[in-house]
Design a protein around this motif. Structure first.
Motif, PDB file in Angstrom:
ATOM      1  N   PRO A 251       0.814  -1.212   0.000  1.00 28.48           N
ATOM      2  CA  PRO A 251       0.000   0.000   0.000  1.00 28.48           C
ATOM      3  C   PRO A 251       0.849   1.264   0.000  1.00 28.48           C
ATOM      4  O   PRO A 251       0.545   2.218  -0.690  1.00 28.48           O
ATOM      5  CB  PRO A 251      -0.825  -0.122   1.281  1.00 28.48           C
ATOM      6  CG  PRO A 251      -0.849  -1.574   1.582  1.00 28.48           C
ATOM      7  CD  PRO A 251       0.469  -2.090   1.136  1.00 28.48           C
ATOM      8  N   SER A 252       1.929   1.268   0.796  1.00 27.69           N
ATOM      9  CA  SER A 252       2.745   2.472   0.838  1.00 27.69           C
ATOM     10  C   SER A 252       3.421   2.716  -0.497  1.00 27.69           C
ATOM     11  O   SER A 252       3.546   3.849  -0.941  1.00 27.69           O
ATOM     12  CB  SER A 252       3.783   2.353   1.950  1.00 27.69           C
ATOM     13  OG  SER A 252       4.652   1.269   1.676  1.00 27.69           O
ATOM     14  N   ARG A 254       2.161   1.917  -3.465  1.00 25.45           N
ATOM     15  CA  ARG A 254       1.115   2.431  -4.344  1.00 25.45           C
ATOM     16  C   ARG A 254       0.824   3.894  -4.026  1.00 25.45           C
ATOM     17  O   ARG A 254       0.639   4.721  -4.930  1.00 25.45           O
ATOM     18  CB  ARG A 254      -0.156   1.595  -4.185  1.00 25.45           C
ATOM     19  CG  ARG A 254      -1.296   2.051  -5.103  1.00 25.45           C
ATOM     20  CD  ARG A 254      -2.506   1.171  -4.935  1.00 25.45           C
ATOM     21  NE  ARG A 254      -3.571   1.613  -5.827  1.00 25.45           N
ATOM     22  CZ  ARG A 254      -3.695   1.258  -7.087  1.00 25.45           C
ATOM     23  NH1 ARG A 254      -2.782   0.445  -7.627  1.00 25.45           N
ATOM     24  NH2 ARG A 254      -4.689   1.681  -7.843  1.00 25.45           N
ATOM     25  N   SER A 255       0.818   4.227  -2.745  1.00 29.39           N
ATOM     26  CA  SER A 255       0.606   5.617  -2.361  1.00 29.39           C
ATOM     27  C   SER A 255       1.726   6.504  -2.888  1.00 29.39           C
ATOM     28  O   SER A 255       1.488   7.629  -3.332  1.00 29.39           O
ATOM     29  CB  SER A 255       0.517   5.713  -0.835  1.00 29.39           C
ATOM     30  OG  SER A 255       0.413   7.061  -0.429  1.00 29.39           O
ATOM     31  N   GLU A 256       2.929   5.997  -2.863  1.00 30.07           N
ATOM     32  CA  GLU A 256       4.052   6.768  -3.388  1.00 30.07           C
ATOM     33  C   GLU A 256       3.908   6.978  -4.894  1.00 30.07           C
ATOM     34  O   GLU A 256       4.222   8.062  -5.411  1.00 30.07           O
ATOM     35  CB  GLU A 256       5.364   6.047  -3.075  1.00 30.07           C
ATOM     36  CG  GLU A 256       5.708   6.035  -1.599  1.00 30.07           C
ATOM     37  CD  GLU A 256       6.948   5.223  -1.317  1.00 30.07           C
ATOM     38  OE1 GLU A 256       7.512   4.676  -2.296  1.00 30.07           O
ATOM     39  OE2 GLU A 256       7.349   5.110  -0.146  1.00 30.07           O
ATOM     40  N   GLN A 258       1.104   7.149  -6.583  1.00 28.48           N
ATOM     41  CA  GLN A 258       0.061   8.157  -6.796  1.00 28.48           C
ATOM     42  C   GLN A 258       0.577   9.564  -6.483  1.00 28.48           C
ATOM     43  O   GLN A 258       0.264  10.524  -7.209  1.00 28.48           O
ATOM     44  CB  GLN A 258      -1.158   7.838  -5.928  1.00 28.48           C
ATOM     45  CG  GLN A 258      -1.916   6.593  -6.390  1.00 28.48           C
ATOM     46  CD  GLN A 258      -3.127   6.323  -5.522  1.00 28.48           C
ATOM     47  OE1 GLN A 258      -3.339   6.979  -4.505  1.00 28.48           O
ATOM     48  NE2 GLN A 258      -3.937   5.348  -5.937  1.00 28.48           N
ATOM     49  N   GLN A 259       1.352   9.693  -5.395  1.00 24.24           N
ATOM     50  CA  GLN A 259       1.912  11.001  -5.069  1.00 24.24           C
ATOM     51  C   GLN A 259       2.810  11.495  -6.199  1.00 24.24           C
ATOM     52  O   GLN A 259       2.778  12.675  -6.584  1.00 24.24           O
ATOM     53  CB  GLN A 259       2.712  10.892  -3.761  1.00 24.24           C
ATOM     54  CG  GLN A 259       3.325  12.203  -3.286  1.00 24.24           C
ATOM     55  CD  GLN A 259       2.272  13.230  -2.886  1.00 24.24           C
ATOM     56  OE1 GLN A 259       1.181  12.862  -2.457  1.00 24.24           O
ATOM     57  NE2 GLN A 259       2.606  14.508  -3.049  1.00 24.24           N
TER      58      GLN A 259
END
Length: 318
Positions: A251-252, A254-256, A258-259
């Motif tokens: 998840p982290s 994927r969040s990176e 997107q950022q």
């Protein structure tokens, strides 16, 4: 101080294999030989029982042998056999305890010292340079092979017999503390290589046992790992135990991504879909390769980044 026969026998019983009775009688060479061979491999200690009265008399100055007036001692087959045996023993100890030392150096030196030690027992001795020269020459002829210890010891023993002589009389005897100090140094020099080899061997054995234990553990866990992998393939499990740590960071990551996509499109995190579409269309017009022929490489790179960012943000929403 006069030596007592009863004390000599008591020391023979209590510490005979360690040569305590020889230390008491001032026979240090004999004592060192008994320390390094544990009483002449046991047989010499029993042999001492019959000779203690004569040695006590000699230590008190009342039993000097009648043939001491000769310039050369009589040939002793027993001493010759002991020289050959102890020379072989010292050579094998050197091969075991000093494997990093070249055999052409360690083997003849150890054999020569063993033969010289037997030659110095009692009231006799021999010329050490002649013994060492014969040992090194024989070892050189046999190229320092392991089986060369026998002819090397035989050659050194023959040289010792050819150059045998009596020890000079009337020499001052060192004090007991000094004698024990030199005996301890000699025993330490003999035992240290073997002790180091034993420690290294024990460490190697422990390492082997540890590796075997790890292998046995992996073998026992193999069915469990195979079952987990099968469950993962069939969709019953989210991941194998070996990849649980990596899965927890998915998840982290994927969040990176997107950022990073928001940064490429020049939008703040959490922007709406309409803002994503609008920014994408505007930036695509600016960085289209057809409109940037003067900087084609940079335009192509930025164009690909815009495509990937748009797919990352707009793809799941569509």
């Amino acid at each position: 101080m006069a030596k007592r026969l009863l004390v000599a026998y008591g020391l023979w019983v209590l510490g005979g294999p360690l040569g305590l009775h020889h230390i008491y009688l001032g026979r240090d060479s004999h004592a060192l030989l008994w320390m390094l061979t544990l009483g002449g491999f046991g047989g010499g200690w029993l042999w001492d029982f019959w000779h203690l009265p004569g040695w006590v008399a000699a230590a008190n100055g009342t039993g000097v042998p009648g043939d001491r007036g000769r310039t050369v001692p009589a040939l002793s087959p027993l001493r010759l056999a002991g020289q050959v045996m102890v020379g072989i023993y010292f050579g094998l100890v050197a091969a075991l305890g000093l494997p990093w030392v070249p055999a052409l150096l360690a083997q003849p030196l150890a054999v020569g010292l063993g033969v010289q030690l037997v030659s110095s027992v009692g009231d006799q001795t021999a010329e050490a340079p002649s013994i060492l020269a014969a040992a090194f020459l024989a070892s050189l002829l046999f190229q320092g092979r392991a089986l060369a210890v026998l002819p090397t010891s035989l050659a050194a023993s023959i040289a010792a017999q050819r150059h045998r002589r009596y020890k000079p009389c009337g020499m001052p005897r060192p004090r007991l503390a000094g004698r024990l100090y030199h005996l301890g140094l000699a025993c330490l020099a003999f035992a240290a290589p073997l002790a180091c080899r034993g420690v290294f061997g024990a460490v190697g054995v422990l390492g082997t046992l540890s590796a075997l234990l790890r292998a046995a553990t992996e073998l026992l866990l193999l069915p469990l790992r195979a079952s987990w992998l099968l469950a993962e393939v069939l969709g019953f499990a989210g991941g194998s135990p070996a990849r649980e740590h990596g899965a927890s960071f998915e998840p982290s990551s994927r969040s990176e991504r997107q950022q990073r996509a928001y940064e490429v499109l020049g939008l703040p995190a959490g922007s709406s879909t309409e803002d994503v579409h609008r920014s994408y269309r505007e930036l695509v017009k600016v960085w289209h390769p057809d409109h940037n022929r003067h900087r084609a490489e940079e335009a192509e790179r930025r164009f690909i980044e815009l495509q990937e960012a748009y797919e990352e943000l707009a793809g799941p929403r569509r």
